[in-house]
Design a protein around this motif. Structure first.
Motif, PDB file in Angstrom:
ATOM      1  N   HIS A 143       0.771  -1.468   0.028  1.00  0.00           N
ATOM      2  CA  HIS A 143       0.003  -0.104   0.087  1.00  0.00           C
ATOM      3  C   HIS A 143       0.431   1.073   0.291  1.00  0.00           C
ATOM      4  O   HIS A 143       2.143   1.501   0.072  1.00  0.00           O
ATOM      5  N   ASP A 198       0.600   5.305   2.192  1.00  0.00           N
ATOM      6  CA  ASP A 198       0.071   5.384   3.453  1.00  0.00           C
ATOM      7  C   ASP A 198      -0.764   6.822   2.753  1.00  0.00           C
ATOM      8  O   ASP A 198      -2.071   6.955   3.540  1.00  0.00           O
ATOM      9  N   HIS A 230       5.202   0.220   0.551  1.00  0.00           N
ATOM     10  CA  HIS A 230       4.998  -0.922   1.083  1.00  0.00           C
ATOM     11  C   HIS A 230       4.572  -1.568   1.007  1.00  0.00           C
ATOM     12  O   HIS A 230       3.126  -1.625   0.831  1.00  0.00           O
ATOM     13  N   ARG A 239       3.225   9.568  12.784  1.00  0.00           N
ATOM     14  CA  ARG A 239       2.456  10.175  11.711  1.00  0.00           C
ATOM     15  C   ARG A 239       2.886  12.071  11.669  1.00  0.00           C
ATOM     16  O   ARG A 239       1.815  11.840  13.075  1.00  0.00           O
TER      17      ARG A 239
HETATM   18 FE   LIG Z   1       2.441   2.313   5.816  1.00  0.00          FE
END
Ligand SMILES: [Fe+2]
Ligand SMILES: O=C(O)CCC(=O)C(=O)O
Length: 323
Positions: free
Chosen positions: A149, A151, A236, A253
């Motif tokens: 995927h 992010d 990733h 994040r």
């Molecule tokens: Fe991720």
């Protein structure tokens, strides 16, 4: 540093954190949660014995108690769906400290600049050896493998476009090929946001992700103390844990102030700013209050966040058309 991350999509920064000071407190809090779960769910006759187990043995025991949505007790954020008044989440003092860790923020500042918000897209993951995972959860991103995927795909459509966001992946255990490190593909982030679909158990997964197998993977191995940065378009996934030990990590994040979190109404607040007045959340209790306030907003609509899937209704951004 900024250019490297932009070009490659990832960056491993060595020796940022100190295990005893910065990381161990989070493991202690995880163990505390286990103790609470044991008190609540274990058979009375076993309790004292199990409470004396070490971290690993204790978690293995807890994971066999058939506790509904066990990962949620160790996860930093509200459950995705079925948000209820008593929904629990791992918002510990130690995690608050980690989010505000000066050494992490100094690195983040080099990428995002001085105006930094904590972003609510956060997870903590306890990845047991694959062989001890309950059947069916091998593909579950929090305890098993994470599918391919980017992010950005877990943000709202607005966030996908405008959020200036980075992922800071923090290992609490040495992370290797064998125990399920993340893998990525250099520079593929340059093709932009790919079309994602809903994978097994509703996770976000790049459409036709098998096609990625033909690229040379970069293994994002890390020592305790290192941190791994990912930009929001880095492609990733993570490997299964084929070792006999646990792989534990947190993914925090941050987004640049003035750009959206991609997860309204969850907490998105300044952790660093030149103008100190922007920093209004100063302590752990205020932070938890923000989560509780967000929870109350989510209860009527029953979910904390939704993935806009498929990411694109057209197929121009399908991997198959871009490589
Ligand atoms: Fe991720
Ligand atoms: O830790 C993992 O297995 C995956 C983490 C991840 O996808 C992330 O931090 O963005």
């Amino acid at each position: 540093m900024k250019k490297l991350l932009k070009d490659n999509g990832y960056l491993i920064v060595k020796n940022v954190l100190n295990f005893k000071k910065d990381l161990k407190p989070v493991l202690n809090d995880m163990e505390f949660v286990m103790d609470c779960l044991i008190q609540k769910f274990a058979q009375k006759k076993n309790r004292n014995k199990v409470l004396n187990y070490d971290f690993k043995k204790k978690y293995t025991y807890v994971s066999k108690l058939n506790i509904y949505d066990l990962d949620q007790y160790f996860n930093t954020r509200l459950p995705r769906d079925h948000v209820k008044k008593d929904s629990d989440y791992f918002a510990s003092q130690s995690l608050w400290n980690l989010i505000n860790n000066k050494k992490i923020l100094d690195v983040v500042e080099k990428i995002l600049g001085t105006e930094i918000l904590s972003n609510p897209v956060q997870n903590t993951r306890i990845k047991q050896p694959e062989k001890s995972l309950p059947k069916g959860s091998v593909q579950d991103g929090l305890s098993g493998i994470t599918p391919w995927h980017q992010d950005a795909a877990v943000l709202t459509t607005h966030g996908q476009k405008f959020s200036d966001l980075i992922t800071v992946w923090v290992p609490f255990t040495k992370t290797t090929k064998k125990n399920g490190c993340m893998i990525t593909i250099k520079e593929i982030n340059k093709i932009g946001l790919l079309n994602h679909i809903s994978g097994y158990r509703g996770q976000v997964e790049i459409k036709d992700s098998k096609l990625l197998n033909k690229f040379k993977p970069i293994h994002l191995e890390a020592n305790v103390g290192d941190i791994i940065l990912l930009n929001k378009l880095a492609v990733h996934c993570s490997l299964p844990n084929r070792s006999n030990d646990f792989r534990i990590s947190a993914d925090l994040r941050y987004n640049r102030a003035g750009t959206p979190s991609g997860r309204n109404p969850l907490p998105n607040f300044y952790v660093r700013s030149k103008n100190k007045k922007n920093i209004t959340v100063h302590n752990y209790k205020q932070w938890v209050a923000l989560w509780e306030k967000a929870k109350n907003k989510c209860i009527p609509r029953k979910y904390a966040f939704k993935y806009p899937l498929p990411t694109f209704k057209h197929n121009k951004k399908d991997l198959i058309n871009l490589i």
